[in-house]
Design a protein around this motif. Sequence first.
Motif, PDB file in Angstrom:
ATOM      1  N   ASP A 162       0.755  -1.233  -0.044  1.00 30.32           N
ATOM      2  CA  ASP A 162       0.208   0.068  -0.169  1.00 30.32           C
ATOM      3  C   ASP A 162       0.822   1.482   0.033  1.00 30.32           C
ATOM      4  O   ASP A 162       0.385   2.350  -0.163  1.00 30.32           O
ATOM      5  CB  ASP A 162      -0.921  -0.090   1.090  1.00 30.32           C
ATOM      6  CG  ASP A 162      -1.983  -1.109   0.979  1.00 30.32           C
ATOM      7  OD1 ASP A 162      -2.942  -1.017   0.212  1.00 30.32           O
ATOM      8  OD2 ASP A 162      -1.856  -2.442   1.997  1.00 30.32           O
ATOM      9  N   ARG A 163       2.204   1.204   0.419  1.00 34.49           N
ATOM     10  CA  ARG A 163       3.061   2.208   0.250  1.00 34.49           C
ATOM     11  C   ARG A 163       3.192   2.594  -1.331  1.00 34.49           C
ATOM     12  O   ARG A 163       3.299   3.899  -1.616  1.00 34.49           O
ATOM     13  CB  ARG A 163       4.381   2.180   0.993  1.00 34.49           C
ATOM     14  CG  ARG A 163       4.135   1.978   2.463  1.00 34.49           C
ATOM     15  CD  ARG A 163       5.659   1.765   3.019  1.00 34.49           C
ATOM     16  NE  ARG A 163       5.217   1.270   4.587  1.00 34.49           N
ATOM     17  CZ  ARG A 163       6.050   1.330   5.563  1.00 34.49           C
ATOM     18  NH1 ARG A 163       7.312   1.722   5.313  1.00 34.49           N
ATOM     19  NH2 ARG A 163       5.929   0.793   6.661  1.00 34.49           N
ATOM     20  N   ASN A 164       3.364   1.516  -2.137  1.00 33.22           N
ATOM     21  CA  ASN A 164       3.401   1.800  -3.448  1.00 33.22           C
ATOM     22  C   ASN A 164       2.365   2.394  -3.862  1.00 33.22           C
ATOM     23  O   ASN A 164       2.524   3.386  -4.813  1.00 33.22           O
ATOM     24  CB  ASN A 164       3.713   0.225  -4.162  1.00 33.22           C
ATOM     25  CG  ASN A 164       5.158   0.087  -4.195  1.00 33.22           C
ATOM     26  OD1 ASN A 164       6.021   0.634  -3.828  1.00 33.22           O
ATOM     27  ND2 ASN A 164       5.131  -1.437  -4.336  1.00 33.22           N
ATOM     28  N   SER A 165       0.926   2.071  -3.607  1.00 31.99           N
ATOM     29  CA  SER A 165      -0.171   2.860  -3.859  1.00 31.99           C
ATOM     30  C   SER A 165      -0.129   4.143  -3.529  1.00 31.99           C
ATOM     31  O   SER A 165      -0.858   4.975  -4.468  1.00 31.99           O
ATOM     32  CB  SER A 165      -1.466   2.182  -3.316  1.00 31.99           C
ATOM     33  OG  SER A 165      -1.486   0.598  -3.855  1.00 31.99           O
ATOM     34  N   LEU A 166       0.266   4.474  -2.523  1.00 27.44           N
ATOM     35  CA  LEU A 166       0.392   6.062  -1.892  1.00 27.44           C
ATOM     36  C   LEU A 166       1.488   7.026  -2.722  1.00 27.44           C
ATOM     37  O   LEU A 166       0.738   7.808  -3.182  1.00 27.44           O
ATOM     38  CB  LEU A 166       0.572   6.053  -0.458  1.00 27.44           C
ATOM     39  CG  LEU A 166      -0.405   5.601   0.647  1.00 27.44           C
ATOM     40  CD1 LEU A 166       0.296   5.640   1.877  1.00 27.44           C
ATOM     41  CD2 LEU A 166      -1.600   6.747   0.631  1.00 27.44           C
ATOM     42  N   LEU A 167       2.461   6.293  -3.072  1.00 25.97           N
ATOM     43  CA  LEU A 167       3.224   6.796  -3.931  1.00 25.97           C
ATOM     44  C   LEU A 167       2.936   7.201  -5.388  1.00 25.97           C
ATOM     45  O   LEU A 167       2.831   8.314  -5.959  1.00 25.97           O
ATOM     46  CB  LEU A 167       4.474   6.060  -3.959  1.00 25.97           C
ATOM     47  CG  LEU A 167       5.600   6.102  -2.959  1.00 25.97           C
ATOM     48  CD1 LEU A 167       6.525   4.926  -3.015  1.00 25.97           C
ATOM     49  CD2 LEU A 167       6.228   7.442  -2.699  1.00 25.97           C
ATOM     50  N   PRO A 190       6.709   3.792  -7.877  1.00 23.71           N
ATOM     51  CA  PRO A 190       6.803   2.774  -6.735  1.00 23.71           C
ATOM     52  C   PRO A 190       7.892   2.703  -6.145  1.00 23.71           C
ATOM     53  O   PRO A 190       9.019   2.694  -7.193  1.00 23.71           O
ATOM     54  CB  PRO A 190       6.199   1.421  -7.336  1.00 23.71           C
ATOM     55  CG  PRO A 190       5.310   1.774  -8.665  1.00 23.71           C
ATOM     56  CD  PRO A 190       5.967   2.947  -9.038  1.00 23.71           C
ATOM     57  N   SER A 191       8.181   2.525  -4.845  1.00 23.46           N
ATOM     58  CA  SER A 191       9.536   2.391  -4.240  1.00 23.46           C
ATOM     59  C   SER A 191       9.970   0.973  -4.014  1.00 23.46           C
ATOM     60  O   SER A 191      11.136   0.593  -4.057  1.00 23.46           O
ATOM     61  CB  SER A 191       9.438   2.899  -2.833  1.00 23.46           C
ATOM     62  OG  SER A 191      10.795   3.215  -2.142  1.00 23.46           O
ATOM     63  N   TYR A 192       9.147   0.074  -4.106  1.00 25.51           N
ATOM     64  CA  TYR A 192       9.102  -1.382  -3.566  1.00 25.51           C
ATOM     65  C   TYR A 192       8.750  -2.162  -4.701  1.00 25.51           C
ATOM     66  O   TYR A 192       7.687  -2.183  -5.278  1.00 25.51           O
ATOM     67  CB  TYR A 192       8.568  -1.734  -2.296  1.00 25.51           C
ATOM     68  CG  TYR A 192       8.724  -0.979  -1.066  1.00 25.51           C
ATOM     69  CD1 TYR A 192       9.707  -1.294  -0.421  1.00 25.51           C
ATOM     70  CD2 TYR A 192       7.910   0.009  -0.870  1.00 25.51           C
ATOM     71  CE1 TYR A 192       9.969  -0.427   0.784  1.00 25.51           C
ATOM     72  CE2 TYR A 192       8.042   0.905   0.058  1.00 25.51           C
ATOM     73  CZ  TYR A 192       9.027   0.708   1.087  1.00 25.51           C
ATOM     74  OH  TYR A 192       9.327   1.316   2.180  1.00 25.51           O
ATOM     75  N   PRO A 193       9.627  -3.211  -5.368  1.00 24.41           N
ATOM     76  CA  PRO A 193       9.579  -3.981  -6.243  1.00 24.41           C
ATOM     77  C   PRO A 193       8.429  -5.324  -5.741  1.00 24.41           C
ATOM     78  O   PRO A 193       8.709  -5.500  -4.519  1.00 24.41           O
ATOM     79  CB  PRO A 193      10.863  -4.602  -6.639  1.00 24.41           C
ATOM     80  CG  PRO A 193      11.657  -4.374  -5.347  1.00 24.41           C
ATOM     81  CD  PRO A 193      11.163  -3.411  -4.884  1.00 24.41           C
ATOM     82  N   GLU A 194       7.952  -5.925  -6.578  1.00 24.97           N
ATOM     83  CA  GLU A 194       7.208  -6.887  -6.460  1.00 24.97           C
ATOM     84  C   GLU A 194       7.771  -8.250  -7.222  1.00 24.97           C
ATOM     85  O   GLU A 194       7.404  -8.299  -8.456  1.00 24.97           O
ATOM     86  CB  GLU A 194       5.806  -6.825  -6.520  1.00 24.97           C
ATOM     87  CG  GLU A 194       4.961  -8.074  -6.265  1.00 24.97           C
ATOM     88  CD  GLU A 194       3.378  -7.882  -6.171  1.00 24.97           C
ATOM     89  OE1 GLU A 194       2.539  -8.611  -5.768  1.00 24.97           O
ATOM     90  OE2 GLU A 194       3.084  -6.565  -6.453  1.00 24.97           O
ATOM     91  N   THR A 195       8.797  -8.963  -6.897  1.00 30.20           N
ATOM     92  CA  THR A 195       9.507  -9.795  -7.350  1.00 30.20           C
ATOM     93  C   THR A 195       8.690 -11.406  -6.910  1.00 30.20           C
ATOM     94  O   THR A 195       8.644 -11.866  -5.831  1.00 30.20           O
ATOM     95  CB  THR A 195      10.994 -10.079  -6.829  1.00 30.20           C
ATOM     96  OG1 THR A 195      11.289  -8.590  -6.924  1.00 30.20           O
ATOM     97  CG2 THR A 195      11.771 -10.885  -8.037  1.00 30.20           C
TER      98      THR A 195
END
Length: 290
Positions: free
Chosen positions: A67-72, A79-84
């Motif tokens: 959800d931090r990515n969603s806020l960004l 997005p700041s965080y990858p989803e690997t």
Amino acid sequence: MTRTVDDVHVGSMLRGWRKLRGVTQLELALRADSSARHISFIETGRSTPSRSMVLHLAEQLGVPVRDRNSLLMAAGWAPSYPETSLTAPAMTTLRAGLDQLLTAYEPFPALVMDGMYDVVTANKGVQMLLEGVADHLLQPPMNAMRLTLHPQGLAPRIRNLGQWRAHLLERMDRQATLRSSDALRGLYEEVASYPAPADAAHPGPDGRTDEPGSAAHPYALPLRIEAGGQVLSFISTATTFNTPMDVTVSELAIETFLPADPETAAVLRAAAREGGVTPPAGGPGNPRRL
């Protein structure tokens, strides 16, 4: 850099997380070393939050990594965080580490779940608990909550089902709220609709009965389950990664089941010496899928 900003949207999202956490604007401002006025301006769209401010506020509010990515993105930032994917080469070391951990825990049960309680991988100790489970519950992705509480799953063999069901439902409800996840809420509602245990307890193969209100273990609630014609007792623990920097890793949980009495430990060690147990028909021949 050109940004497309929907300040009201990101502000309303931050306000939603703040209210979900039960935090006032002043409390959030103190945590974030800011001012209530600035927080108010961000929430109403009068002030544009920087990338660092979005991340800082999200951290203070305990917003999940996804959800931090969603806020960004709502604020116009990447997005700041990858989803690997766990199958990606970059996850080789992680996969090997998890597999080593689960193997070292044998013969005691241990498994890894994702954010939806789907079983990602499990050790051989889990197999002993799967006898009699319906085939459709063992097909990937095998969901730990459905597997445990479904009337064709483990539920009929759990001796303290009332207590264990309440524990799992409370855990799911808490996680769905903390993550503000509609998907988790949907899973919770599905599992909560499964038949609840009757008030009257029924004796197991050892002739003993676990009353719904029976006292818990002195230090934790045990899972008491029939397996192989015996009643096994476990204390479960859940472990997550510290400061994860990837969405996938942030949602993983390692669940281990520690024998709650010497008898359970002896049964599992004896089964391991005898060559383990045969996986249930229709189930995964080897639960490890990493």
